[in-house]
Design a protein around this motif. Sequence first.
Motif, mmCIF file in Angstrom:
data_model
loop_
_atom_site.group_PDB
_atom_site.id
_atom_site.type_symbol
_atom_site.label_atom_id
_atom_site.label_comp_id
_atom_site.label_asym_id
_atom_site.label_seq_id
_atom_site.Cartn_x
_atom_site.Cartn_y
_atom_site.Cartn_z
ATOM 1 N N VAL A 1 0.748 -1.114 0.114
ATOM 2 C CA VAL A 1 -0.188 0.021 -0.044
ATOM 3 C C VAL A 1 0.813 1.150 0.077
ATOM 4 N N ASN A 2 0.577 1.998 -0.890
ATOM 5 C CA ASN A 2 1.172 3.492 -1.124
ATOM 6 C C ASN A 2 2.767 3.463 -1.052
ATOM 7 N N ASP A 3 3.533 3.751 -0.113
ATOM 8 C CA ASP A 3 4.847 3.556 -0.218
ATOM 9 C C ASP A 3 5.621 2.321 -0.299
ATOM 10 N N ASP B 1 -5.870 5.325 -1.827
ATOM 11 C CA ASP B 1 -4.623 4.342 -1.482
ATOM 12 C C ASP B 1 -4.204 3.839 -2.698
ATOM 13 N N LEU B 2 -2.894 3.603 -2.831
ATOM 14 C CA LEU B 2 -2.301 2.918 -4.107
ATOM 15 C C LEU B 2 -2.100 1.736 -3.607
ATOM 16 N N LEU B 3 -2.580 0.738 -3.997
ATOM 17 C CA LEU B 3 -2.658 -0.812 -3.730
ATOM 18 C C LEU B 3 -1.957 -1.633 -4.736
ATOM 19 N N SER B 4 -0.968 -2.487 -4.432
ATOM 20 C CA SER B 4 -0.268 -3.469 -5.545
ATOM 21 C C SER B 4 -0.781 -4.870 -4.793
ATOM 22 N N LEU B 5 -1.087 -5.861 -5.741
ATOM 23 C CA LEU B 5 -1.508 -6.826 -5.365
ATOM 24 C C LEU B 5 -0.443 -7.884 -6.177
ATOM 25 N N PHE C 1 -3.262 -0.591 -8.530
ATOM 26 C CA PHE C 1 -4.365 0.286 -8.688
ATOM 27 C C PHE C 1 -4.808 1.305 -7.475
ATOM 28 N N SER C 2 -5.600 2.297 -7.815
ATOM 29 C CA SER C 2 -6.021 2.967 -6.965
ATOM 30 C C SER C 2 -7.345 2.684 -6.194
ATOM 31 N N ARG D 1 5.035 7.216 -2.963
ATOM 32 C CA ARG D 1 4.361 6.075 -3.161
ATOM 33 C C ARG D 1 5.073 5.229 -4.574
ATOM 34 N N ALA D 2 4.558 4.389 -4.650
ATOM 35 C CA ALA D 2 5.145 3.050 -5.665
ATOM 36 C C ALA D 2 4.106 2.279 -6.354
ATOM 37 N N ALA D 3 4.504 1.608 -7.672
ATOM 38 C CA ALA D 3 3.711 1.093 -8.431
ATOM 39 C C ALA D 3 4.462 -0.193 -8.851
ATOM 40 N N HIS D 4 3.769 -1.207 -9.222
ATOM 41 C CA HIS D 4 4.297 -2.500 -9.845
ATOM 42 C C HIS D 4 3.519 -3.341 -10.770
ATOM 43 N N SER D 5 3.786 -3.684 -11.736
ATOM 44 C CA SER D 5 3.347 -4.424 -12.651
ATOM 45 C C SER D 5 3.896 -5.681 -13.290
ATOM 46 N N GLU D 6 3.118 -6.669 -13.410
ATOM 47 C CA GLU D 6 4.113 -8.004 -13.729
ATOM 48 C C GLU D 6 2.982 -9.008 -14.503
ATOM 49 N N HIS D 7 3.792 -9.650 -15.330
ATOM 50 C CA HIS D 7 2.873 -10.954 -16.166
ATOM 51 C C HIS D 7 3.765 -12.060 -16.194
ATOM 52 N N THR D 8 3.280 -13.104 -16.323
ATOM 53 C CA THR D 8 4.184 -14.416 -16.689
ATOM 54 C C THR D 8 3.867 -14.485 -18.239
#
Length: 258
Positions: free
Chosen positions: A77-79, A95-99, A116-117, A234-241
């Motif tokens: 979350v966020n940072d 909140d900026l949430l990475s799953l 996503f936010s 704050r931070a962001a993360h994207s991923e694919h296989t």
Amino acid sequence: MIELLTPQEVERARPAGRFVGDTLQALRERIRVGTNLLEIDEWAARMIEARAAVSCYVDYAPSFGRGPFGHVICTSVNDAVLHGLPHDYALQQGDLLSLDLAVSVDGWVADAAVTFSVGGWACEGDRRMVEATERALEAAIRVARAGNRVGDLSHAVSRVLSGAGYRVNTDFGGHGVGSTMHQDPHVPNQGRPGTGPRLRPGMLLAIEPWVMADTDQLTVDDDGWTLRSRTGARAAHSEHTVAITTGDPVVLTRPSGA
């Protein structure tokens, strides 16, 4: 060692990718302001159990963590940007949430992440940062072809992220997957074209661009897992296989219908 799957094994890995992509999409659609991170972990656990799948995180205990992880999904979350340990926190507006989810289905692993936010964007900077990681991911996928090298993927990521004004951390990045979650090769988010292992049909790669708004330096929470930006940005993360084939790359973790 780099694991190479046969074409038949790549086909058998597709259900794992589909499950991970669809689960992340379902969680994203269900999450609201007020949702607790522990609820998200519980929802994901139920989906994994219903599919007779296996979480790659519950018993995960690498040297850099304070393991085992003990949960089925990373909630940053966020940072927080990576390895966010689910805890008793109710999400707030903006909140900026990475799953980040890695699951084994019928013996094959897929790994993906989305950011996503919650309840709408808090600021334009958040949206731009998330979109930068998504564009970097797609740029890397375009060059994920047999005969190219890992450095080509890394360069594609860094060109987009650096071009958008972000600093790139290389401590953590993408990696091979297959019958286990973390394998060779390491896929850093910065690199030189024409360097690194050559891409070969049968490789499964988890490609994962991530950035923090104004730094490339990390700090670790007292939980021993959650990685945050050192500045509180704050931070962001994207991923694919992605599967390397004799033709076009195949993104295994896109949600159904995407």
